[in-house]
Design a protein around this motif. Structure first.
Motif: not given
Length: 129
Positions: A1-6, A8-15, A17-24
């Motif tokens: 699980m990735g966590l951020d308050i931002s 834009p940073m979360l959107a970048r992370a999803v693009r 690192e997205a995958g079936p076992l990854v969440g943000f």
């Protein structure tokens, strides 16, 4: 699980690192929306210095770690300089002294705290007893 308050940073992370076992999750590291002792590991790379209250974030990291859970941090450091938490106004970031993070983590019950400095970078690891 990735966590951020931002967002834009979360959107970048999803693009990237997205995958079936990854969440943000959009959340504040100073008030983690997680139950006590439920996380196996906490990793923070070049982020703690940007949080307004690093002590609160460290307390939260320690709180959510399960017994035996591990923590790893990478932050900028001031090396052997004195004084607790020095804010760099021009950069909007903290620079940590040599033992500051380790002392705070031990105050929150973490053990096996180790710090290693490489120039202006400090690596910190610890474990929940």
């Amino acid at each position: 699980m990735g966590l951020d308050i931002s967002e834009p940073m979360l959107a970048r992370a999803v693009r990237a690192e997205a995958g079936p076992l990854v969440g943000f999750l959009r959340a504040d590291a100073q008030r983690l929306p997680l139950r006590d002792e439920t996380v196996d590991a906490v990793v923070s790379m070049a982020a703690l210095q940007l949080i307004p209250d690093p002590r609160a974030a460290l307390a939260e990291m320690a709180r959510v770690l399960r017994p035996g859970g591990r923590l790893a941090l990478m932050v900028p450091t001031a090396g052997r300089s004195s004084g607790l938490w020095r804010r760099l106004p021009s950069a909007g970031a903290y620079v940590f002294g040599e033992d500051e993070l380790g002392d705070i983590l031990e105050d929150h019950g973490l053990v096996g705290v180790r710090t290693k400095n490489f120039g202006t970078i400090q690596w910190v690891r610890a474990k929940r007893a």
